[in-house]
Design a protein around this motif. Sequence first.
Motif, PDB file in Angstrom:
ATOM      1  N   VAL A 145       0.871  -1.168   0.000  1.00 34.41           N
ATOM      2  CA  VAL A 145       0.000   0.000   0.000  1.00 34.41           C
ATOM      3  C   VAL A 145       0.907   1.216   0.000  1.00 34.41           C
ATOM      4  N   LYS A 146       0.846   2.010  -1.067  1.00 32.29           N
ATOM      5  CA  LYS A 146       1.780   3.132  -1.158  1.00 32.29           C
ATOM      6  C   LYS A 146       1.062   4.424  -1.523  1.00 32.29           C
ATOM      7  N   PRO A 147       1.575   5.547  -1.002  1.00 35.83           N
ATOM      8  CA  PRO A 147       0.998   6.837  -1.390  1.00 35.83           C
ATOM      9  C   PRO A 147       1.068   7.004  -2.900  1.00 35.83           C
ATOM     10  N   CYS A 148       0.056   7.622  -3.470  1.00 39.82           N
ATOM     11  CA  CYS A 148       0.031   7.728  -4.929  1.00 39.82           C
ATOM     12  C   CYS A 148      -0.699   8.986  -5.362  1.00 39.82           C
ATOM     13  N   THR A 149      -0.619   9.259  -6.639  1.00 43.45           N
ATOM     14  CA  THR A 149      -1.392  10.331  -7.255  1.00 43.45           C
ATOM     15  C   THR A 149      -2.662   9.748  -7.867  1.00 43.45           C
ATOM     16  N   GLN A 150      -3.621  10.604  -8.121  1.00 43.53           N
ATOM     17  CA  GLN A 150      -4.818  10.153  -8.804  1.00 43.53           C
ATOM     18  C   GLN A 150      -4.479   9.660 -10.203  1.00 43.53           C
ATOM     19  N   ALA A 151      -3.447  10.234 -10.802  1.00 44.05           N
ATOM     20  CA  ALA A 151      -3.040   9.813 -12.149  1.00 44.05           C
ATOM     21  C   ALA A 151      -2.626   8.348 -12.155  1.00 44.05           C
ATOM     22  N   GLU A 152      -1.966   7.884 -11.091  1.00 45.20           N
ATOM     23  CA  GLU A 152      -1.543   6.486 -11.046  1.00 45.20           C
ATOM     24  C   GLU A 152      -2.748   5.565 -10.916  1.00 45.20           C
ATOM     25  N   ILE A 153      -3.722   5.963 -10.079  1.00 40.31           N
ATOM     26  CA  ILE A 153      -4.962   5.180  -9.970  1.00 40.31           C
ATOM     27  C   ILE A 153      -5.644   5.105 -11.334  1.00 40.31           C
ATOM     28  N   THR A 154      -5.748   6.246 -11.998  1.00 34.43           N
ATOM     29  CA  THR A 154      -6.401   6.305 -13.308  1.00 34.43           C
ATOM     30  C   THR A 154      -5.689   5.415 -14.315  1.00 34.43           C
ATOM     31  N   PHE A 155      -4.356   5.402 -14.275  1.00 30.63           N
ATOM     32  CA  PHE A 155      -3.600   4.566 -15.206  1.00 30.63           C
ATOM     33  C   PHE A 155      -3.921   3.094 -14.986  1.00 30.63           C
ATOM     34  N   TYR A 156      -3.860   2.627 -13.745  1.00 32.66           N
ATOM     35  CA  TYR A 156      -4.143   1.219 -13.471  1.00 32.66           C
ATOM     36  C   TYR A 156      -5.572   0.851 -13.858  1.00 32.66           C
ATOM     37  N   GLU A 157      -6.513   1.747 -13.615  1.00 33.60           N
ATOM     38  CA  GLU A 157      -7.901   1.474 -14.002  1.00 33.60           C
ATOM     39  C   GLU A 157      -8.023   1.376 -15.518  1.00 33.60           C
ATOM     40  N   SER A 158      -7.307   2.232 -16.237  1.00 32.11           N
ATOM     41  CA  SER A 158      -7.389   2.205 -17.698  1.00 32.11           C
ATOM     42  C   SER A 158      -6.743   0.944 -18.265  1.00 32.11           C
ATOM     43  N   VAL A 159      -5.667   0.474 -17.612  1.00 26.09           N
ATOM     44  CA  VAL A 159      -5.032  -0.769 -18.054  1.00 26.09           C
ATOM     45  C   VAL A 159      -6.008  -1.928 -17.915  1.00 26.09           C
ATOM     46  N   ALA A 160      -6.668  -2.004 -16.775  1.00 21.98           N
ATOM     47  CA  ALA A 160      -7.622  -3.093 -16.533  1.00 21.98           C
ATOM     48  C   ALA A 160      -8.775  -3.050 -17.530  1.00 21.98           C
ATOM     49  N   ALA A 161      -9.174  -1.851 -17.925  1.00 22.86           N
ATOM     50  CA  ALA A 161     -10.337  -1.710 -18.800  1.00 22.86           C
ATOM     51  C   ALA A 161      -9.996  -1.843 -20.283  1.00 22.86           C
TER      52      ALA A 161
END
Length: 338
Positions: free
Chosen positions: A34-50
């Motif tokens: 569990v690591k501190p992150c930016t919203q951009a990193e969350i968005t990237f992982y979500e886009s990869v999954a989708a």
Amino acid sequence: MPKKPFDPSSLQVFGNAAAGHDGVLSDDTGAVVVKPCTQAEITFYESVAADHPDLVPHLPTFMGQLSLSGDKSATEASESDFIQTATGALERLHGKKLETELHIVLENITHGFKRPNVLDLKLGAQLWDEHSKPEKRARLDEVSAATTSGSLGFRIAGMRTWKGDGAPEVEGDLKQYIEKIDADGYCVYNKMYGRKFSAQDVIEGFEAYVLPQTKSLAELERAREILAFFLGEVKDIQEVFEKKESRMYGASILLVYEGDIDEYAKTKKILRSAEPAEDEDEDLPQLAVVKMIDFAHTTWQPGQGPDENAIRGMRSSAKILKDLLDKTERDLADAEDA
């Protein structure tokens, strides 16, 4: 992947990182980070999954996000198949004040190893994105120009290797690059270690990572197998990103292998005898893993073509791995003939 629900109240400091920021946590199973992150990193992982299933095998499994409240009195989990909403005090986090409440929950790449040896290769000659301030751009450009980031498109950003009990003391010039040798026998190299190399001698950093000083027959055989695996994985990652239109700044390739030679041999036997698992989540030990990590400054850029800034570093890494593999095969042949 954990089989039981993740309990955020069990978080503790994560100790297997080779590089990166403070504040990385893990649960008591060790299966997630569990690591501190930016919203951009969350968005990237979500886009990869989708939208990018071909990238999924080359990234840590994305398990959602956590919001850790500023007073650490509660946690919330969301966007996950297995994380349960939970509350609980997090005072065990050494009192460290988190700079952001947003945290990403990922598969722990080093889980499944007894003694994981870790190498972090930061990609790119340009290390800043378009949002960086001029002073940051100038500082990172200086780092790039003075290191293999500029000459090869990557540099060794961190390294952590298991030396075992009774390992010899570090001597000479190398001492200045050792952050610590911990109680478990791990040698942790500081960020300046990778900066000392040039394009001509950076292969020595890879040798220090993969090849112990003793270079026994078993260790040379392991090195050959590990290097062949690393080379194949890095080439696969390169081929995927050559088909993508993205821009990555600060992303890394993380290489991990089993550092305990006896455990490595034991794991090989286990994997050879393992039957196809009915449960895909069955935990098995691992020999080696390669993943792309750190996407805080990654975006998709349709119409802009592949990210040559990062891909150049992948190509250079693959060439060095191939050169070291060839050298190891020659050394192994000589040792077998001796």
